[in-house]
Design a protein around this motif. Structure first.
Motif, PDB file in Angstrom:
ATOM      1  N   HIS A 147       0.988  -1.342   0.228  1.00  0.00           N
ATOM      2  CA  HIS A 147       0.032   0.219  -0.012  1.00  0.00           C
ATOM      3  C   HIS A 147       0.896   1.215   0.054  1.00  0.00           C
ATOM      4  O   HIS A 147       0.619   2.141  -0.724  1.00  0.00           O
ATOM      5  N   ALA A 148       1.917   1.205   0.676  1.00  0.00           N
ATOM      6  CA  ALA A 148       2.732   2.410   1.014  1.00  0.00           C
ATOM      7  C   ALA A 148       3.631   2.653  -0.514  1.00  0.00           C
ATOM      8  O   ALA A 148       3.562   3.884  -0.984  1.00  0.00           O
ATOM      9  N   GLY A 149       3.924   1.522  -1.061  1.00  0.00           N
ATOM     10  CA  GLY A 149       4.657   1.484  -2.200  1.00  0.00           C
ATOM     11  C   GLY A 149       3.507   2.147  -3.500  1.00  0.00           C
ATOM     12  O   GLY A 149       4.014   2.993  -4.315  1.00  0.00           O
ATOM     13  N   SER A 150       2.269   1.929  -3.341  1.00  0.00           N
ATOM     14  CA  SER A 150       1.648   2.354  -4.413  1.00  0.00           C
ATOM     15  C   SER A 150       1.274   3.810  -4.269  1.00  0.00           C
ATOM     16  O   SER A 150       0.849   4.322  -5.159  1.00  0.00           O
ATOM     17  N   GLN A 151       0.939   4.080  -2.816  1.00  0.00           N
ATOM     18  CA  GLN A 151       0.761   5.416  -2.706  1.00  0.00           C
ATOM     19  C   GLN A 151       1.973   6.349  -3.105  1.00  0.00           C
ATOM     20  O   GLN A 151       1.610   7.242  -3.557  1.00  0.00           O
ATOM     21  N   SER A 152       3.270   5.697  -2.796  1.00  0.00           N
ATOM     22  CA  SER A 152       4.410   6.490  -3.483  1.00  0.00           C
ATOM     23  C   SER A 152       4.542   6.712  -4.872  1.00  0.00           C
ATOM     24  O   SER A 152       4.793   7.922  -5.468  1.00  0.00           O
TER      25      SER A 152
END
Length: 64
Positions: A49-54
């Motif tokens: 999730h953090a990677g996709s937000q980034s």
């Protein structure tokens, strides 16, 4: 919420195009969807999730 909904729509369009143009079978798409649901319940889900937000932030900041 808007980002996740638009991401789902975008990925749905990609799966539809792949199934029609590149020969992606419906069974393969269903297996990928099930894999995603099972992956979402693992400990690696917050990192994804953090990677996709980034990535969304990076793509949103691009100027053409």
């Amino acid at each position: 919420m808007i980002l996740s909904f638009s991401g789902v729509v975008f990925l749905g369009v990609i799966v539809t195009l792949l199934s029609r143009k590149c020969g992606l079978k419906l069974a393969h798409a269903m297996v990928c969807a099930l894999f995603g649901f099972y992956l979402a319940s693992t400990a690696i889900a917050p990192s994804i999730h953090a990677g996709s937000q980034s990535l969304a932030g990076l793509l949103g900041g691009l100027k053409f």
